[in-house]
Design an enzyme around this catalytic site. Structure first.
Site, PDB file in Angstrom:
ATOM      1  N   ASP A  37      -4.965  -9.789 -12.353  1.00 43.79           N
ATOM      2  CA  ASP A  37      -4.170 -10.294 -11.230  1.00 43.79           C
ATOM      3  C   ASP A  37      -3.906  -9.151 -10.264  1.00 43.79           C
ATOM      4  OD1 ASP A  37      -2.506 -11.559  -9.482  1.00 43.79           O
ATOM      5  OD2 ASP A  37      -0.876 -11.919 -10.893  1.00 43.79           O
ATOM      6  N   HIS A  38      -4.816  -8.979  -9.325  1.00 41.35           N
ATOM      7  CA  HIS A  38      -4.728  -7.868  -8.374  1.00 41.35           C
ATOM      8  C   HIS A  38      -4.680  -8.380  -6.940  1.00 41.35           C
ATOM      9  CE1 HIS A  38      -6.284  -4.211 -10.881  1.00 41.35           C
ATOM     10  NE2 HIS A  38      -5.400  -4.939 -11.539  1.00 41.35           N
ATOM     11  N   GLY A 106       2.799  -2.875 -13.879  1.00 38.78           N
ATOM     12  CA  GLY A 106       2.093  -2.930 -12.606  1.00 38.78           C
ATOM     13  C   GLY A 106       1.553  -1.614 -12.106  1.00 38.78           C
ATOM     14  N   GLU A 107       0.864  -1.711 -10.951  1.00 38.80           N
ATOM     15  CA  GLU A 107       0.279  -0.547 -10.293  1.00 38.80           C
ATOM     16  C   GLU A 107       0.606  -0.581  -8.801  1.00 38.80           C
ATOM     17  OE1 GLU A 107      -2.264  -2.965 -11.164  1.00 38.80           O
ATOM     18  OE2 GLU A 107      -2.078  -2.543 -13.295  1.00 38.80           O
ATOM     19  N   ASN A 110      -1.451  -2.770  -6.243  1.00 42.43           N
ATOM     20  CA  ASN A 110      -1.203  -4.193  -6.021  1.00 42.43           C
ATOM     21  C   ASN A 110       0.199  -4.506  -5.538  1.00 42.43           C
ATOM     22  OD1 ASN A 110      -3.807  -5.001  -7.218  1.00 42.43           O
ATOM     23  ND2 ASN A 110      -2.896  -4.120  -9.051  1.00 42.43           N
TER      24      ASN A 110
END
Length: 312
Positions: A37-38, A106-107, A110
């Site tokens: 999911d990005h 997360g990251e 994104n």
């Protein structure tokens, strides 16, 4: 018995192709499909990034038995936790109970599209608070929450599977493992590390590979699209866009990638890469085939050769 999954990589295929691949993965005999999911691909060479939840809805309707999951979604910045709960509940209904919600901290790549990227400590606090909202909503409760990071004056999910939706959490160390033990139904590991297991709970891992008849071509493809793979999580979580990943991975060589990712037609080489996750105690292992244009060949090979070998 280990369950084997196929990864729907949103970064390397468009939405319609991903749904078609989910259908083919079910036909090939995979137990589940995991979807990334990005908002952006890791590298521009990958070339895609459709909305994962739309793909999941279509895949849920197009398949009959294939389990589905996010691996993983971040319920802290791009999405409010209550919205993630609603998304998960809806897919749970559409799939008739075949959906597992995988979440993580997360990251930057994104999440910064919706606001400033917090420090790692804050991100983990946000994830724990998000699960305090998501879990009771998925259990059918009316939630009223006033916390450090999120406000939910009042929320209830009107469409949800009666059995609820399992929630698993990505972990990388002792601190995140403690949160997962108290707030999730299982863990997703970023490496084959037996110490990250929670007894009697599902333990998910993911293995990238580049199958094809020509090892040299597979090595080149892996370098082109997955050279970010060796940057390790403390770096990967902080880089803001594909250009940064390109710069950070510019020193990576073809040999570097081939030493970390099994490439080519050799079945034993791919089995050896997967075996490290089996030996670590994973109950579920999702496989990633590198290259959006090479999924059909991989799924055909999975049906005829790879999955029978894994299950023997």
């Amino acid at each position: 018995m280990v369950n084997f999954g196929y990864t729907l990589m949103c970064e390397q295929s468009g939405p319609t192709e991903l749904v078609d691949d989910a259908v083919r993965a079910e036909e090939a005999g995979y137990d589940f499909a995991a979807i990334s999911d990005h908002f952006s691909p890791w590298l521009a060479e990958q070339g895609h990034s459709p909305f994962a939840w739309s793909v999941l809805g279509a895949a849920a309707y197009a398949t009959q038995h294939l389990e589905l999951m996010t691996m993983v979604t971040c319920p802290t910045r791009r999405y409010h936790p209550a919205v993630v709960a609603q998304q998960a509940a809806t897919i749970g209904v559409m799939s008739q109970g075949r959906f597992t919600l995988g979440v993580g901290a997360g990251e930057n790549l994104n999440e910064h599209v919706a606001g400033a990227w917090p420090h790692r400590t804050q991100r983990h606090e946000m994830l724990a608070e998000a699960l305090e909202i998501i879990n009771p909503l998925l259990d059918g409760e009316t939630v009223r929450h006033s916390g450090t990071y999120y406000e939910v004056p009042e929320a209830k999910l009107w469409d949800r599977p009666e059995e609820g939706v399992p929630v698993v959490m990505a972990v990388s160390g002792h601190d995140s493992l403690e949160v997962a033990a108290s707030l999730s139904d299982g863990v997703v590991a970023v490496q084959p590390d037996r110490s990250l297991r929670i007894p009697d709970k599902p333990f998910y891992g993911q293995v990238a590979m580049c199958y094809g008849p020509d090892e040299s071509e597979c090595r080149k493809r892996a370098l082109d699209q997955f050279r970010w793979f060796g940057l390790q999580w403390p770096v990967m979580a902080e880089l803001p866009d594909p250009r940064a990943f390109d710069a950070a991975s510019s020193f990576v060589t073809e040999d570097d990638v081939a030493s970390a990712i099994s490439c080519g037609p050799d079945l034993d080489r791919h089995l050896q890469a997967i075996r490290s996750y089996v030996d670590a105690g994973c109950t579920h292992i999702a496989l990633v085939q590198i290259g959006g244009d090479f999924q059909h060949d991989f799924l055909d090979w999975s049906e005829s050769t790879l999955l029978p070998a894994l299950r023997s």
